[in-house]
Design an enzyme around this catalytic site. Structure first.
Site, PDB file in Angstrom:
ATOM      1  N   ARG A 208     -37.985  68.908  22.800  1.00  0.00           N
ATOM      2  CA  ARG A 208     -36.729  68.284  23.222  1.00  0.00           C
ATOM      3  C   ARG A 208     -36.175  69.007  24.451  1.00  0.00           C
ATOM      4  O   ARG A 208     -35.681  68.381  25.387  1.00  0.00           O
ATOM      5  CB  ARG A 208     -35.711  68.337  22.073  1.00  0.00           C
ATOM      6  N   PHE A 224     -39.436  55.624  18.543  1.00  0.00           N
ATOM      7  CA  PHE A 224     -39.338  56.278  17.240  1.00  0.00           C
ATOM      8  C   PHE A 224     -38.286  57.393  17.349  1.00  0.00           C
ATOM      9  O   PHE A 224     -38.544  58.552  17.051  1.00  0.00           O
ATOM     10  CB  PHE A 224     -40.684  56.864  16.790  1.00  0.00           C
ATOM     11  N   ASP A 246     -35.944  52.384  17.296  1.00  0.00           N
ATOM     12  CA  ASP A 246     -36.345  52.799  15.949  1.00  0.00           C
ATOM     13  C   ASP A 246     -36.157  51.603  15.018  1.00  0.00           C
ATOM     14  O   ASP A 246     -35.314  50.739  15.261  1.00  0.00           O
ATOM     15  CB  ASP A 246     -35.502  53.983  15.458  1.00  0.00           C
ATOM     16  N   ASP A 294     -43.030  59.436  19.608  1.00  0.00           N
ATOM     17  CA  ASP A 294     -43.056  60.397  18.490  1.00  0.00           C
ATOM     18  C   ASP A 294     -43.105  59.634  17.169  1.00  0.00           C
ATOM     19  O   ASP A 294     -42.145  59.645  16.391  1.00  0.00           O
ATOM     20  CB  ASP A 294     -41.813  61.302  18.563  1.00  0.00           C
ATOM     21  N   CYS A 334     -48.204  63.509  14.517  1.00  0.00           N
ATOM     22  CA  CYS A 334     -47.919  64.498  13.466  1.00  0.00           C
ATOM     23  C   CYS A 334     -48.823  64.240  12.256  1.00  0.00           C
ATOM     24  O   CYS A 334     -48.490  64.587  11.138  1.00  0.00           O
ATOM     25  CB  CYS A 334     -46.448  64.476  13.082  1.00  0.00           C
TER      26      CYS A 334
HETATM   27  N1  SAH Z   1     -38.380  61.697  17.459  1.00  0.00           N
HETATM   28  C1  SAH Z   1     -37.593  61.962  16.289  1.00  0.00           C
HETATM   29  C2  SAH Z   1     -38.413  61.946  15.010  1.00  0.00           C
HETATM   30  C3  SAH Z   1     -39.219  60.669  14.773  1.00  0.00           C
HETATM   31  S1  SAH Z   1     -39.617  60.381  13.112  1.00  0.00           S
HETATM   32  C4  SAH Z   1     -36.840  63.286  16.455  1.00  0.00           C
HETATM   33  O1  SAH Z   1     -37.152  64.095  17.364  1.00  0.00           O
HETATM   34  O2  SAH Z   1     -35.921  63.533  15.685  1.00  0.00           O
HETATM   35  C5  SAH Z   1     -40.310  58.801  13.126  1.00  0.00           C
HETATM   36  C6  SAH Z   1     -39.308  57.654  13.235  1.00  0.00           C
HETATM   37  O3  SAH Z   1     -40.067  56.458  13.387  1.00  0.00           O
HETATM   38  C7  SAH Z   1     -38.388  57.390  12.056  1.00  0.00           C
HETATM   39  O4  SAH Z   1     -37.067  57.426  12.483  1.00  0.00           O
HETATM   40  C8  SAH Z   1     -38.751  55.988  11.534  1.00  0.00           C
HETATM   41  O5  SAH Z   1     -37.605  55.239  11.151  1.00  0.00           O
HETATM   42  C9  SAH Z   1     -39.381  55.377  12.746  1.00  0.00           C
HETATM   43  N2  SAH Z   1     -40.385  54.318  12.539  1.00  0.00           N
HETATM   44  C10 SAH Z   1     -41.444  54.318  11.695  1.00  0.00           C
HETATM   45  N3  SAH Z   1     -42.228  53.241  11.919  1.00  0.00           N
HETATM   46  C11 SAH Z   1     -41.648  52.540  12.938  1.00  0.00           C
HETATM   47  C12 SAH Z   1     -41.978  51.347  13.644  1.00  0.00           C
HETATM   48  N4  SAH Z   1     -43.090  50.670  13.359  1.00  0.00           N
HETATM   49  N5  SAH Z   1     -41.163  50.953  14.634  1.00  0.00           N
HETATM   50  C13 SAH Z   1     -40.039  51.645  14.932  1.00  0.00           C
HETATM   51  N6  SAH Z   1     -39.692  52.788  14.325  1.00  0.00           N
HETATM   52  C14 SAH Z   1     -40.479  53.230  13.328  1.00  0.00           C
END
Ligand code: SAH
Length: 396
Positions: A208, A224, A246, A294, A334
């Protein structure tokens, strides 16, 4: 003590100090050890190899506590937790939000503890860890001295151990609501009771910051985005405009609060499926200077790697198409089932199919509070690559 005897030749990974015993490697188990009970692991020739926690229902039937014969008791957990805390004090002394215990890589399989200021959130995910819940909580409470230990033992993997999820207050006072942490000078609200994992993705702290350093004047796309770790960082770094995507409405609501907490301008928020939304942005001929990908864990184990590879390739290909010349892609996996090497190949394939020349300008990892035991490469679950799309020569 009950013993687990391995099949001939199956002691090799334990001798390299890999802490898992798979059910297929077991010749027999003496007695009837209960779920989470400590057992001795022996080779087929009767050699003592390790003390481990027994998980009768899991594919990973035993997880090593120690390679020597010793008492596994409250003192053992105090020793391991003190060692883990000392690492964070040495390498991240002024960091108020850190992972205090990182499971196998800190010698405590099934135990994750994250510190959010005065609050520690504990996530137990194996039969052995669950059996020692009180000893672990006592050791953390005594040694880390938080005001609160809140339990979030509700990861999906618990079901594989035949265990039921447990959440709630474990030690001390109830956590404040809302709980706001400071990371790299920015405020984030953390939902310890209802958020993902322990509430926040501490593993992306350094990345970040890297986004913040590179986001000035950029049009940024945060895919995401969850509660906005990268979006807030990009805005704090002077991004011209941020689009955050998201599928979770509550996550986007928290993102907006986090942006407001820091006195930053609100981003464009898109609630929906990233796979579809990226196509929509492509069809609208939108362009960005910096994109973050992510996604959640597409491949929890190697068995899911092939399907996951296609999903990673799809979003990376679309992201490459959306980047302006000279644009930056922060792309992550991840998935424990995808190695760094494989991930790099997937990203390379995506660039090729997108018709884009790109360079790797950085390898991205979590910080020192997410160590990787050398004998346990699975501990490197989060891997990222920073790519730069070529700038087309002006004479072309
Ligand atoms: N980048 C964030 C963490 C991401 S976690 C950080 O730094 O805090 C992964 C995220 O992907 C979650 O919020 C989940 O709601 C979302 N997610 C999962 N599958 C998804 C999809 N197909 N489309 C959009 N969002 C999705």
């Amino acid at each position: 003590m009950n013993k687990l005897i391995l099949k001939p030749g199956r002691e090799k990974s334990l001798k390299r100090r890999h802490p898992w015993v798979f059910s297929g490697a077991v010749a027999r188990v003496s007695g009837e050890p209960g779920s989470g009970e400590t057992i001795e692991v022996h080779s087929s020739s009767g050699e003592f190899l390790a003390l481990a926690a027994y998980s009768p229902q899991s594919q990973i039937v035993a997880r090593v506590w120690d390679w020597r014969r010793r008492e596994i008791d409250g003192g053992f957990f105090c020793d391991r937790i003190a060692t883990a805390l000392a690492l964070r004090e040495r390498l991240l002394p002024a960091c108020p939000a850190t992972r205090l215990v990182h499971a196998e890589s800190d010698g405590l399989p099934g135990v994750v503890a994250d510190r959010y200021g005065d609050i520690v959130v504990l996530q137990l995910s194996s039969a052995g860890a669950m059996r020692w819940r009180d000893a672990i909580a006592d050791a953390l409470f005594d040694l880390a001295r938080p005001a609160t230990i809140y339990e979030r033992s509700d990861a999906d993997v618990l079901a594989l151990e035949g265990l039921k999820p447990v959440t709630g207050l474990l030690r001390g006072a109830p956590p404040p609501s809302p709980l706001v942490i400071v990371e790299s000078g920015l405020n984030f609200e953390v939902d310890v009771g209802g958020g993902h994992k322990t509430g926040f993705y501490l593993d992306q702290r350094d990345n970040r910051l890297a986004v913040r350093d590179l986001a000035a004047n950029c049009e940024v796309l945060d895919c995401f985005c969850y509660t906005g770790g990268f979006s807030v960082s990009a805005l704090a770094g002077g991004a011209a405009r941020v689009t955050a995507m998201d599928s979770s409405g509550p996550a986007l609501e928290l993102l907006k609060r986090n942006v407001a907490q820091n006195g930053l301008p609100q981003p464009e928020c898109i609630e929906g499926d990233v796979f579809q939304m990226l196509r929509k942005l492509r069809d609208q001929a939108r362009k960005f200077d910096l994109i973050v990908l992510d996604p959640p864990k597409f491949a929890p184990t190697v068995a899911h790697a092939e399907k996951a590879s296609r999903a990673y390739k799809d979003i990376n290909l679309l992201a490459f198409k959306l980047l302006r010349p000279g644009g930056l892609l922060f792309t992550f996996s991840c998935s424990g089932g995808i190695s760094r090497d494989l991930f790099q190949k997937i990203v390379a394939g995506a660039a090729l199919d997108a018709g884009v020349d790109a360079q790797i300008v950085g390898q991205l990892s979590p910080g020192a509070d997410h160590p990787v035991a050398l004998a346990f490469p699975e501990g490197e679950y989060l891997k990222g690559i920073l790519c730069r799309v070529a700038v087309a020569p002006s004479c072309a």
